[in-house]
Enzyme design. Sequence first.
Site, PDB file in Angstrom:
ATOM      1  N   SER A 133      43.918  50.062  38.769  1.00  0.00           N
ATOM      2  CA  SER A 133      42.880  49.034  38.945  1.00  0.00           C
ATOM      3  C   SER A 133      41.653  49.617  39.646  1.00  0.00           C
ATOM      4  O   SER A 133      41.791  50.408  40.588  1.00  0.00           O
ATOM      5  CB  SER A 133      43.435  47.889  39.793  1.00  0.00           C
ATOM      6  OG  SER A 133      42.383  47.025  40.193  1.00  0.00           O
ATOM      7  N   TYR A 146      48.514  43.939  46.155  1.00  0.00           N
ATOM      8  CA  TYR A 146      48.181  44.396  44.796  1.00  0.00           C
ATOM      9  C   TYR A 146      47.558  45.795  44.830  1.00  0.00           C
ATOM     10  O   TYR A 146      47.977  46.690  44.101  1.00  0.00           O
ATOM     11  CB  TYR A 146      47.218  43.395  44.152  1.00  0.00           C
ATOM     12  CG  TYR A 146      46.770  43.781  42.756  1.00  0.00           C
ATOM     13  CD1 TYR A 146      47.632  43.661  41.672  1.00  0.00           C
ATOM     14  CD2 TYR A 146      45.485  44.261  42.520  1.00  0.00           C
ATOM     15  CE1 TYR A 146      47.224  44.004  40.386  1.00  0.00           C
ATOM     16  CE2 TYR A 146      45.062  44.603  41.244  1.00  0.00           C
ATOM     17  CZ  TYR A 146      45.936  44.473  40.176  1.00  0.00           C
ATOM     18  OH  TYR A 146      45.526  44.821  38.906  1.00  0.00           O
TER      19      TYR A 146
HETATM   20  N1  LIG Z   1      42.515  41.894  33.744  1.00  0.00           N
HETATM   21  C1  LIG Z   1      41.909  42.596  34.678  1.00  0.00           C
HETATM   22  O1  LIG Z   1      40.764  42.297  35.054  1.00  0.00           O
HETATM   23  C2  LIG Z   1      42.583  43.791  35.295  1.00  0.00           C
HETATM   24  C3  LIG Z   1      41.840  44.537  36.229  1.00  0.00           C
HETATM   25  C4  LIG Z   1      42.434  45.651  36.816  1.00  0.00           C
HETATM   26  C5  LIG Z   1      43.713  46.034  36.450  1.00  0.00           C
HETATM   27  N2  LIG Z   1      44.407  45.296  35.537  1.00  0.00           N
HETATM   28  C6  LIG Z   1      45.753  45.765  35.173  1.00  0.00           C
HETATM   29  O2  LIG Z   1      45.880  45.766  33.768  1.00  0.00           O
HETATM   30  C7  LIG Z   1      47.245  45.537  33.406  1.00  0.00           C
HETATM   31  C8  LIG Z   1      47.328  44.371  32.444  1.00  0.00           C
HETATM   32  O3  LIG Z   1      46.824  43.223  33.104  1.00  0.00           O
HETATM   33  P1  LIG Z   1      46.353  41.914  32.333  1.00  0.00           P
HETATM   34  O4  LIG Z   1      45.055  41.551  32.879  1.00  0.00           O
HETATM   35  O5  LIG Z   1      46.552  42.089  30.871  1.00  0.00           O
HETATM   36  O6  LIG Z   1      47.444  40.906  32.942  1.00  0.00           O
HETATM   37  P2  LIG Z   1      48.153  39.619  32.338  1.00  0.00           P
HETATM   38  O7  LIG Z   1      47.284  38.959  31.348  1.00  0.00           O
HETATM   39  O8  LIG Z   1      48.636  38.860  33.529  1.00  0.00           O
HETATM   40  O9  LIG Z   1      49.404  40.264  31.605  1.00  0.00           O
HETATM   41  C9  LIG Z   1      50.390  40.911  32.372  1.00  0.00           C
HETATM   42  C10 LIG Z   1      51.448  41.431  31.442  1.00  0.00           C
HETATM   43  O10 LIG Z   1      52.451  42.075  32.246  1.00  0.00           O
HETATM   44  C11 LIG Z   1      53.694  41.495  31.885  1.00  0.00           C
HETATM   45  N3  LIG Z   1      54.694  41.568  32.940  1.00  0.00           N
HETATM   46  C12 LIG Z   1      54.648  41.070  34.198  1.00  0.00           C
HETATM   47  N4  LIG Z   1      55.795  41.323  34.833  1.00  0.00           N
HETATM   48  C13 LIG Z   1      56.579  42.005  33.957  1.00  0.00           C
HETATM   49  C14 LIG Z   1      57.874  42.553  34.008  1.00  0.00           C
HETATM   50  N5  LIG Z   1      58.649  42.441  35.102  1.00  0.00           N
HETATM   51  N6  LIG Z   1      58.342  43.229  32.924  1.00  0.00           N
HETATM   52  C15 LIG Z   1      57.600  43.327  31.811  1.00  0.00           C
HETATM   53  N7  LIG Z   1      56.374  42.800  31.675  1.00  0.00           N
HETATM   54  C16 LIG Z   1      55.870  42.150  32.741  1.00  0.00           C
HETATM   55  C17 LIG Z   1      53.383  40.058  31.489  1.00  0.00           C
HETATM   56  O11 LIG Z   1      54.460  39.532  30.761  1.00  0.00           O
HETATM   57  P3  LIG Z   1      54.826  37.940  30.700  1.00  0.00           P
HETATM   58  O12 LIG Z   1      54.022  37.382  29.558  1.00  0.00           O
HETATM   59  O13 LIG Z   1      56.287  37.930  30.450  1.00  0.00           O
HETATM   60  O14 LIG Z   1      54.446  37.341  32.021  1.00  0.00           O
HETATM   61  C18 LIG Z   1      52.126  40.313  30.657  1.00  0.00           C
HETATM   62  O15 LIG Z   1      52.446  40.801  29.393  1.00  0.00           O
HETATM   63  C19 LIG Z   1      47.972  45.301  34.715  1.00  0.00           C
HETATM   64  O16 LIG Z   1      48.579  46.512  35.127  1.00  0.00           O
HETATM   65  C20 LIG Z   1      46.886  44.890  35.670  1.00  0.00           C
HETATM   66  O17 LIG Z   1      47.210  45.141  37.020  1.00  0.00           O
HETATM   67  C21 LIG Z   1      43.868  44.174  34.961  1.00  0.00           C
END
Ligand SMILES: NC(=O)c1ccc[n+]([C@@H]2O[C@H](COP(=O)([O-])OP(=O)(O)OC[C@H]3O[C@@H](n4cnc5c(N)ncnc54)[C@H](OP(=O)(O)O)[C@@H]3O)[C@@H](O)[C@H]2O)c1
Length: 271
Positions: A133, A146
């Site tokens: 992140s 986080y």
């Molecule tokens: N979006 C942003 O602005 C942002 C910024 C910085 C970093 N990130 C990073 O980017 C990555 C993706 O984030 P996102 O924004 O796409 O988040 P998101 O929309 O909340 O999606 C999170 C994903 O992780 C899965 N997950 C959570 N716990 C899990 C587990 N125990 N086993 C398997 N899958 C699990 C969720 O599955 P379920 O559907 O089952 O809940 C979902 O598919 C993450 O690592 C996040 O920290 C995102």
Amino acid sequence: MQAEGTAVVTGASRGIGRAVALELAVRGFDVVATMRRPEMGAELVEEVAATGGALRVERLDVADPDSIHLPDQMRVLVNNAALEREHPSFEATPMELWRDMFETNVFGLIDVSRQAIPGLRRAGGGVLCNISSSSLFAPVPFLAPYRSSKAAISTIGESLRAELAPFGVRVLEILPGPIDTDMLAGSAKAPEAIDDPDYRAMAERYFEGRRAIEGQVTSSADAATAIVDAILDDDAPLRVGCDPMAIAMLDAWRTTPDEDLMRAILPTWTG
Ligand SMILES: NC(=O)c1ccc[n+]([C@@H]2O[C@H](COP(=O)([O-])OP(=O)(O)OC[C@H]3O[C@@H](n4cnc5c(N)ncnc54)[C@H](OP(=O)(O)O)[C@@H]3O)[C@@H](O)[C@H]2O)c1
């Protein structure tokens, strides 16, 4: 690297993970899109089939060791699955929140990676890509669980970048800025610390900063394009931004001494 062979993505049910799984399949990888609830992958399977690509869905909960089954050989692993949670002050954050966060974001990633590395080596090399992140570049209050979980995987990635280089496995860290997903939408509210009068002023400033990024959000499809570009680029550095805000923050982090950066950013929160 060439876009061929098997690529595995964790947390591919939605958000960035889903978009990366789709993009990897479109570019030519044979994708295993893993997720906690495989039924959430039905549309993704259809979407990829319509492009002529190959993708199958498998159940994998990174926090459930018994559910981690990986292909014998793979060229790419994308460690994407992660949790975000509430944002009380550090002193009010329950240990249960820390443990949940580290169980998924850190120990889950470790377990999947240690089981994937033999398969990456058997394939003759490839890419292990961790999604951390861009929040790591700023001392953001109320985000210690986080951010520290992401800092942990960042240093794991540094060690692995060295350890796996002799086997032709390139380790990559993607540091997203604001990407249009459920996780980002979930952060569009005041942090819980606002309920504590002692932390209220800082929590208000935090929320103001959160509102200011609204016009700078990147789609998960654009982020996925940049992530897969970096996976395919053998000359990509260890750390890569996948959106304009993260790229700018990474540039500032690379060119500014850390104490100068700290002094410049701290007043944003302390007033
Ligand atoms: N979006 C942003 O602005 C942002 C910024 C910085 C970093 N990130 C990073 O980017 C990555 C993706 O984030 P996102 O924004 O796409 O988040 P998101 O929309 O909340 O999606 C999170 C994903 O992780 C899965 N997950 C959570 N716990 C899990 C587990 N125990 N086993 C398997 N899958 C699990 C969720 O599955 P379920 O559907 O089952 O809940 C979902 O598919 C993450 O690592 C996040 O920290 C995102």
